[in-house]
Scaffold this active site. Structure first.
Site, PDB file in Angstrom:
ATOM      1  N   CYS A   8      -1.832  -3.806 -11.562  1.00  0.00           N
ATOM      2  CA  CYS A   8      -2.687  -4.801 -10.922  1.00  0.00           C
ATOM      3  C   CYS A   8      -2.148  -6.166 -11.334  1.00  0.00           C
ATOM      4  O   CYS A   8      -1.046  -6.245 -11.866  1.00  0.00           O
ATOM      5  CB  CYS A   8      -4.168  -4.602 -11.229  1.00  0.00           C
ATOM      6  SG  CYS A   8      -4.631  -4.815 -12.939  1.00  0.00           S
ATOM      7  N   CYS A  79      -4.975  -3.089  -6.727  1.00  0.00           N
ATOM      8  CA  CYS A  79      -5.410  -4.383  -6.206  1.00  0.00           C
ATOM      9  C   CYS A  79      -6.240  -4.190  -4.942  1.00  0.00           C
ATOM     10  O   CYS A  79      -5.990  -3.266  -4.168  1.00  0.00           O
ATOM     11  CB  CYS A  79      -4.199  -5.242  -5.879  1.00  0.00           C
ATOM     12  SG  CYS A  79      -3.051  -5.355  -7.262  1.00  0.00           S
ATOM     13  N   CYS A  84      -0.853  -7.233  -4.748  1.00  0.00           N
ATOM     14  CA  CYS A  84      -0.389  -6.371  -5.830  1.00  0.00           C
ATOM     15  C   CYS A  84       1.035  -6.725  -6.228  1.00  0.00           C
ATOM     16  O   CYS A  84       1.823  -7.153  -5.382  1.00  0.00           O
ATOM     17  CB  CYS A  84      -0.416  -4.911  -5.386  1.00  0.00           C
ATOM     18  SG  CYS A  84      -2.003  -4.134  -5.606  1.00  0.00           S
TER      19      CYS A  84
END
Length: 139
Positions: A8, A79, A84
């Site tokens: 993330c 994400c 991302c």
């Protein structure tokens, strides 16, 4: 499959939850997490994992640039509303868009934040259990 990387942005919440949960669910696997802009592990992530008996107190935020692509078989990006991080390499990729439980909203109480982190934790756990069953990693 021997290695999973959770990605993330800040490597502070969702990917840390993924790392802690996957270490518990898939012993013997190499489990890593990282972010494109690492910060610090969110205390609510540590607390949410501790509620399940998982000690993440020594976890640290790491940069995706520090991960050797050769050590990764599966990348799981977490994400949702943000972009991302990219991961170069030949690893299989899964995308699980889970909203970031962390927030700077001053209207949120500590209990609100705990609830958000528990929700993210439980969503990641459910998806990991499903993945493990689908692939025969869980008995």
């Amino acid at each position: 499959m021997a290695s999973i990387l959770f990605l993330c942005v800040a490597n502070s919440a969702r990917s840390q939850l993924g790392e802690g949960l996957a270490r518990r669910l898939f012993p013997g696997f190499r489990i890593q997490s990282a972010g494109s802009r690492p910060s610090r592990v969110n205390p609510y992530a540590i607390e949410a994992l501790a509620e399940l008996g998982i000690d993440a107190s020594t976890h640290q935020s790491k940069s995706v640039a520090d991960i050797d692509p050769a050590t990764v078989d599966l990348v799981i990006t977490l994400c949702a509303e943000e972009v991302c991080p990219a991961f170069l390499g030949r690893a299989e990729r899964l995308h699980w868009p889970i909203p970031d439980p962390a927030s700077e909203d001053p209207a949120l109480t500590p209990e609100d934040l705990r609830a958000r982190f528990r929700g993210a934790r439980d969503e990641v756990r459910s998806r990991l259990e499903g993945l493990g069953q689908q692939r025969g990693w869980l008995s």
